[in-house]
Every structure is written in C-alpha cells, then in structure tokens.
Design a protein around this motif. Sequence first.
Motif, PDB file in Angstrom:
ATOM      1  N   ASN A  59      -7.939  -6.795  -3.487  1.00 11.05           N
ATOM      2  CA  ASN A  59      -8.154  -7.522  -2.725  1.00 11.05           C
ATOM      3  C   ASN A  59      -8.805  -8.301  -3.435  1.00 11.05           C
ATOM      4  O   ASN A  59      -8.693  -9.798  -2.829  1.00 11.05           O
ATOM      5  CB  ASN A  59      -9.513  -6.670  -1.911  1.00 11.05           C
ATOM      6  CG  ASN A  59      -8.568  -6.209  -0.054  1.00 11.05           C
ATOM      7  OD1 ASN A  59      -6.962  -5.726  -0.680  1.00 11.05           O
ATOM      8  ND2 ASN A  59      -9.018  -5.143  -0.457  1.00 11.05           N
TER       9      ASN A  59
ATOM     10  N   ASP B  95     -17.040  -5.721  -0.206  1.00 14.42           N
ATOM     11  CA  ASP B  95     -15.427  -6.955  -0.873  1.00 14.42           C
ATOM     12  C   ASP B  95     -15.269  -8.451  -1.040  1.00 14.42           C
ATOM     13  O   ASP B  95     -16.521  -9.334  -0.746  1.00 14.42           O
ATOM     14  CB  ASP B  95     -14.888  -7.232   1.039  1.00 14.42           C
ATOM     15  CG  ASP B  95     -13.924  -7.210   1.107  1.00 14.42           C
ATOM     16  OD1 ASP B  95     -13.358  -7.673  -0.302  1.00 14.42           O
ATOM     17  OD2 ASP B  95     -12.655  -7.794   1.914  1.00 14.42           O
TER      18      ASP B  95
ATOM     19  N   ASP C 151       0.950  -1.494   0.339  1.00  9.71           N
ATOM     20  CA  ASP C 151      -0.328   0.324  -0.032  1.00  9.71           C
ATOM     21  C   ASP C 151       0.553   0.927  -0.091  1.00  9.71           C
ATOM     22  O   ASP C 151       0.697   2.404  -0.769  1.00  9.71           O
ATOM     23  CB  ASP C 151      -0.855  -0.067   0.980  1.00  9.71           C
ATOM     24  CG  ASP C 151      -1.751  -0.990   1.094  1.00  9.71           C
ATOM     25  OD1 ASP C 151      -2.663  -1.488   0.002  1.00  9.71           O
ATOM     26  OD2 ASP C 151      -2.524  -1.273   1.934  1.00  9.71           O
TER      27      ASP C 151
ATOM     28  N   SER D 271      -5.820  -6.016   1.953  1.00  8.25           N
ATOM     29  CA  SER D 271      -5.507  -4.975   2.314  1.00  8.25           C
ATOM     30  C   SER D 271      -6.707  -4.056   2.735  1.00  8.25           C
ATOM     31  O   SER D 271      -8.435  -3.593   2.199  1.00  8.25           O
ATOM     32  CB  SER D 271      -4.857  -3.980   0.885  1.00  8.25           C
ATOM     33  OG  SER D 271      -4.855  -2.503   1.309  1.00  8.25           O
ATOM     34  N   PRO D 272      -6.476  -3.193   3.374  1.00 13.58           N
ATOM     35  CA  PRO D 272      -7.587  -2.936   4.636  1.00 13.58           C
ATOM     36  C   PRO D 272      -8.112  -1.517   3.911  1.00 13.58           C
ATOM     37  O   PRO D 272      -8.549  -1.003   4.053  1.00 13.58           O
ATOM     38  CB  PRO D 272      -7.000  -2.719   6.375  1.00 13.58           C
ATOM     39  CG  PRO D 272      -5.452  -2.873   6.026  1.00 13.58           C
ATOM     40  CD  PRO D 272      -4.896  -3.025   5.365  1.00 13.58           C
ATOM     41  N   TYR D 273      -7.387  -1.071   3.034  1.00 18.71           N
ATOM     42  CA  TYR D 273      -7.475   0.056   1.749  1.00 18.71           C
ATOM     43  C   TYR D 273      -7.313  -0.280   0.878  1.00 18.71           C
ATOM     44  O   TYR D 273      -7.919   1.115   0.068  1.00 18.71           O
ATOM     45  CB  TYR D 273      -5.795   1.080   2.511  1.00 18.71           C
ATOM     46  CG  TYR D 273      -5.780   1.314   3.956  1.00 18.71           C
ATOM     47  CD1 TYR D 273      -6.543   1.922   4.449  1.00 18.71           C
ATOM     48  CD2 TYR D 273      -4.859   0.518   3.812  1.00 18.71           C
ATOM     49  CE1 TYR D 273      -5.713   2.180   5.992  1.00 18.71           C
ATOM     50  CE2 TYR D 273      -4.094   1.322   5.307  1.00 18.71           C
ATOM     51  CZ  TYR D 273      -4.654   1.941   6.064  1.00 18.71           C
ATOM     52  OH  TYR D 273      -4.648   1.907   7.357  1.00 18.71           O
ATOM     53  N   GLY D 274      -7.674  -1.001   0.483  1.00 19.27           N
ATOM     54  CA  GLY D 274      -7.812  -1.527  -1.061  1.00 19.27           C
ATOM     55  C   GLY D 274      -9.188  -1.912  -1.326  1.00 19.27           C
ATOM     56  O   GLY D 274      -9.294  -2.806  -1.856  1.00 19.27           O
ATOM     57  N   ARG D 275     -10.308  -1.323  -1.182  1.00 21.66           N
ATOM     58  CA  ARG D 275     -11.104  -0.968  -1.461  1.00 21.66           C
ATOM     59  C   ARG D 275     -11.995  -0.043  -2.176  1.00 21.66           C
ATOM     60  O   ARG D 275     -11.892   1.176  -1.695  1.00 21.66           O
ATOM     61  CB  ARG D 275     -12.384  -2.017   0.033  1.00 21.66           C
ATOM     62  CG  ARG D 275     -12.334  -2.293   0.284  1.00 21.66           C
ATOM     63  CD  ARG D 275     -13.061  -2.839   1.694  1.00 21.66           C
ATOM     64  NE  ARG D 275     -12.393  -4.294   1.924  1.00 21.66           N
ATOM     65  CZ  ARG D 275     -11.833  -4.446   3.423  1.00 21.66           C
ATOM     66  NH1 ARG D 275     -11.545  -3.190   4.161  1.00 21.66           N
ATOM     67  NH2 ARG D 275     -11.583  -5.570   4.204  1.00 21.66           N
TER      68      ARG D 275
END
Length: 141
Positions: free
Chosen positions: A112, A129, A69, A119-123
């Motif tokens: 993801n 999800d 990230d 990744s917690p941010y790749g949305r």
Amino acid sequence: MTKKLYWVSTPLLALMYLGAGIFYLTNISGVQQMWEHLGFPAYLVPIMAVVKITAAVVILWRPLTGLTDFTYAGMFFHLCLAVSAHINAGDGGFAPALVGIALVILSFFTQNAGRKKPSPYGRLPGVADVSPEPARQNNSI
C-alpha cells in the motif's frame, strides 16, 4: 522507508519466481527428477513454470488488487509447501523457500505504501495506513 522496502522486496521476489519459471522451462527433465525426489508428480513441472512466470508478472504489473492479493496468497502457500517438501525429503534445500516467504510477507505488507491503489488486505495490524489520501473537494457555498 516502507515504500523503499516494497520496491526492493517485490522485484527480488519477482526475479526469484521469474528465474525459477525460466529454469523449469529450460531444464524440464532435470526439474522433473528433482520433483519426483520430493514426492511430486513430474507432469506438473511445465504447468508450474507458467504459473511462476505469471505470478512474477502479476505482482510487478498489479492489474487488479484482488488478483495481486490472490497471487501473494498462492506464492505464500507454494513456498510453505516447498519448505515442507524439502524438510520431508531430508535434503536441506529449503533456504531459498524461506527467503521467498520473507520476501512475500515484506512485499505484501508494504504494497500500500508502494502503489497508488491500496489493497484492503495489505496492512500490518496496528500500523497506520501510509497510502495517500485523495484530494477533498470543498463544496461549501
């Protein structure tokens, strides 16, 4: 479909950065002249060559999601700076950087779907999800 977008955009982005890094290393004096035209110090060219090659390896290998990230963020800001520098210099050579920005955004927001560890941010906001859910254990007696 999202998984395919990831596996098309990410190798293209890595190839773009890997190619640029190799070009920087094989033509240092030519790239240094170009950088001076854009207003950047020439001594940064070998450093950026190594950084570009490393970034390509990190997004393909993805050893840690946080590092990946961070690499995506660095690529995004680097490409925004490249667009700005070319516009400021008036040479019109910013099209490859715009393509790179599009690839960074596409790869980042589809990562993801393409990788097992999300990744917690790749949305994308408002998009469900698509990463696989872990198997649940049945602990009832």
